[in-house]
Design a protein around this motif. Structure first.
Motif, PDB file in Angstrom:
ATOM      1  N   GLU A   1       0.856  -1.179   0.000  1.00  0.00           N
ATOM      2  CA  GLU A   1       0.000   0.000   0.000  1.00  0.00           C
ATOM      3  C   GLU A   1       0.890   1.226   0.000  1.00  0.00           C
ATOM      4  O   GLU A   1       1.568   1.498   0.994  1.00  0.00           O
ATOM      5  N   SER A   2       0.905   1.965  -1.103  1.00  0.00           N
ATOM      6  CA  SER A   2       1.683   3.208  -1.158  1.00  0.00           C
ATOM      7  C   SER A   2       0.815   4.339  -0.645  1.00  0.00           C
ATOM      8  O   SER A   2      -0.299   4.530  -1.123  1.00  0.00           O
ATOM      9  N   TRP A   3       1.313   5.061   0.334  1.00  0.00           N
ATOM     10  CA  TRP A   3       0.570   6.167   0.921  1.00  0.00           C
ATOM     11  C   TRP A   3       1.129   7.471   0.373  1.00  0.00           C
ATOM     12  O   TRP A   3       2.345   7.622   0.237  1.00  0.00           O
ATOM     13  N   PRO A   4       0.262   8.419   0.065  1.00  0.00           N
ATOM     14  CA  PRO A   4       0.742   9.704  -0.469  1.00  0.00           C
ATOM     15  C   PRO A   4       1.569  10.461   0.568  1.00  0.00           C
ATOM     16  O   PRO A   4       1.465  10.190   1.770  1.00  0.00           O
ATOM     17  N   ARG A   5       2.350  11.418   0.088  1.00  0.00           N
ATOM     18  CA  ARG A   5       3.156  12.231   1.010  1.00  0.00           C
ATOM     19  C   ARG A   5       2.214  12.946   1.973  1.00  0.00           C
ATOM     20  O   ARG A   5       1.211  13.523   1.570  1.00  0.00           O
ATOM     21  N   GLN A   6       2.548  12.836   3.247  1.00  0.00           N
ATOM     22  CA  GLN A   6       1.760  13.477   4.296  1.00  0.00           C
ATOM     23  C   GLN A   6       2.667  13.738   5.485  1.00  0.00           C
ATOM     24  O   GLN A   6       3.819  13.295   5.497  1.00  0.00           O
ATOM     25  N   SER A   7       2.147  14.426   6.471  1.00  0.00           N
ATOM     26  CA  SER A   7       2.969  14.713   7.646  1.00  0.00           C
ATOM     27  C   SER A   7       3.289  13.408   8.361  1.00  0.00           C
ATOM     28  O   SER A   7       2.559  12.415   8.238  1.00  0.00           O
ATOM     29  N   LYS A   8       4.362  13.415   9.122  1.00  0.00           N
ATOM     30  CA  LYS A   8       4.740  12.218   9.873  1.00  0.00           C
ATOM     31  C   LYS A   8       3.670  11.871  10.899  1.00  0.00           C
ATOM     32  O   LYS A   8       3.429  10.696  11.178  1.00  0.00           O
ATOM     33  N   THR A   9       2.990  12.879  11.421  1.00  0.00           N
ATOM     34  CA  THR A   9       1.884  12.634  12.348  1.00  0.00           C
ATOM     35  C   THR A   9       0.758  11.894  11.636  1.00  0.00           C
ATOM     36  O   THR A   9       0.185  10.943  12.175  1.00  0.00           O
TER      37      THR A   9
END
Length: 118
Positions: free
Chosen positions: A94-102
């Motif tokens: 599952e590739s997750w889009p760029r987002q904050s580390k939180t």
């Protein structure tokens, strides 16, 4: 061969060599089969090259259930954003889009909760 009692001076042939010992492999130890193994073991793979190949190899080698693969070749350290891929033992990714580390942490926690609901 021990602890120096004072400053280690350079020898005429150059600096002294250091013998290193390997730390215990905590992920492999936690993942080991047995009654103490958690129902879900999640590891992390910080990679600079070949993210998928290296993360999948670590997943297999360590015996965990999931690996969160993190490409650290970019501005990840010291930055808030991150892009990760969750690799599972059954071969899914599952590739997750760029987002904050939180947000990555929240999404991972939600994914773990979802896993245990099934």
């Amino acid at each position: 061969d021990g602890v120096a009692s004072g400053k280690i001076k350079k020898a005429p042939g150059g600096p002294p060599s250091l013998a290193l010992i390997e730390n215990p492999d905590i992920l492999a130890g936690v993942s080991a089969p047995g009654t103490m193994r958690p129902k879900l073991v999640v590891g992390f793979a910080a990679e600079t090259t070949d993210l998928e190949a290296n993360a999948r190899a670590k997943l297999s080698r360590k015996g965990c259930d999931w690996i969160v693969g993190n490409d650290v070749s970019d501005d990840v350290f010291g930055a808030d954003g991150n892009t990760v891929t969750l690799f599972t033992r059954d071969g899914n990714a599952e590739s997750w889009p760029r987002q904050s580390k939180t947000e990555v942490a929240r999404k991972l926690a939600a994914r773990i909760a979802e896993h245990f609901k099934a």
